[in-house]
Design a protein around this motif. Structure first.
Motif, short mmCIF file in Angstrom:
data_model
loop_
_atom_site.label_atom_id
_atom_site.label_comp_id
_atom_site.label_asym_id
_atom_site.label_seq_id
_atom_site.Cartn_x
_atom_site.Cartn_y
_atom_site.Cartn_z
N UNK A 275 0.81 -1.20 0.00
CA UNK A 275 0.00 0.00 0.00
C UNK A 275 0.84 1.25 0.00
N UNK A 276 0.18 2.38 -0.17
CA UNK A 276 0.87 3.67 -0.12
C UNK A 276 -0.13 4.75 0.26
N UNK A 277 0.41 5.89 0.64
CA UNK A 277 -0.42 7.05 0.99
C UNK A 277 -0.12 8.15 -0.02
N UNK A 278 -1.15 8.91 -0.35
CA UNK A 278 -1.00 9.95 -1.35
C UNK A 278 -1.67 11.22 -0.86
N UNK B 250 -4.82 -5.55 6.20
CA UNK B 250 -5.22 -4.19 5.81
C UNK B 250 -5.04 -3.22 6.97
N UNK B 251 -5.36 -3.65 8.18
CA UNK B 251 -5.23 -2.79 9.36
C UNK B 251 -3.76 -2.41 9.59
N UNK B 252 -2.87 -3.35 9.41
CA UNK B 252 -1.44 -3.08 9.58
C UNK B 252 -0.96 -2.08 8.53
N UNK B 253 -1.38 -2.25 7.29
CA UNK B 253 -0.98 -1.33 6.22
C UNK B 253 -1.55 0.07 6.49
N UNK B 254 -2.79 0.14 6.93
CA UNK B 254 -3.42 1.44 7.22
C UNK B 254 -2.67 2.15 8.35
N UNK C 168 -5.85 13.17 2.46
CA UNK C 168 -4.93 12.10 2.12
C UNK C 168 -5.73 10.89 1.63
N UNK C 169 -5.10 10.12 0.78
CA UNK C 169 -5.70 8.87 0.32
C UNK C 169 -4.76 7.73 0.63
N UNK C 170 -5.26 6.70 1.28
CA UNK C 170 -4.48 5.49 1.54
C UNK C 170 -4.98 4.43 0.57
N UNK C 171 -4.07 3.88 -0.19
CA UNK C 171 -4.42 2.87 -1.17
C UNK C 171 -3.76 1.55 -0.80
N UNK C 172 -4.56 0.50 -0.82
CA UNK C 172 -4.10 -0.84 -0.45
C UNK C 172 -4.17 -1.72 -1.69
#
Length: 153
Positions: free
Chosen positions: A42-45, A98-102, A77-81
């Motif tokens: 994932x990444x944040x934008x 998903x929780x860990x990535x978030x 911000x947008x978090x994309x998984x």
């Protein structure tokens, strides 16, 4: 499961994770699945604005002027998984991943990592967040969220 329910569960997990980040209460953050390579979870934008402030009249007249650069944090911000995580059939396992990535990406938002210009990735990687117990902090935040404890039972 259809696509809307996956988006809804991601937003629920995002709201659960935001309880551990009180600094981000005023930030607008959304979460969604996105196609990406197998090497990335994932990444944040967020769109960071770089404003250059100077006196144009003095510059045209040939006088000396100072140019100030101001970096403005993004309002949302947008978090994309990775969308391949959506294919995991076991809901608790999908939630843990998903929780860990978030939480990982929310920690980047809290530490203002996006303010660093993306072209200077090597400088951003050397930031304090990546060198001093970053993954331990993410793990601690994950464990301190109330839903993670209920998920492990």
């Amino acid at each position: 499961m259809n696509e809307e329910s996956h988006e809804a569960e991601l937003m629920d997990w995002l709201h659960e994770a935001r309880n551990v980040f009180p600094k981000l209460d005023k930030s607008v953050i959304f979460c969604d699945y996105k196609e990406m390579s197998d090497k990335k979870l994932g990444f944040v934008k967020g769109k960071v604005a770089h404003i250059h402030d100077f006196d144009a009249e003095a510059l045209l007249l040939g006088e000396k002027t100072t140019i100030r650069k101001k970096i403005v944090k993004p309002p949302e911000y947008g978090i994309f998984i990775n969308s391949k995580i959506r294919k995991i059939r076991h809901p608790l396992l999908r939630k843990q991943i998903a929780h860990t990535v978030i939480i990982h990406e929310l920690y980047h938002v809290e530490q203002d990592d996006l303010v660093t210009i993306s072209k200077e990735f090597s400088r951003r990687k050397r930031k304090k967040i990546h060198t001093h117990n970053f993954f331990e902090e993410v793990f601690d935040r994950y464990n301190s969220s109330g839903k993670a404890k209920a998920c492990q039972k």
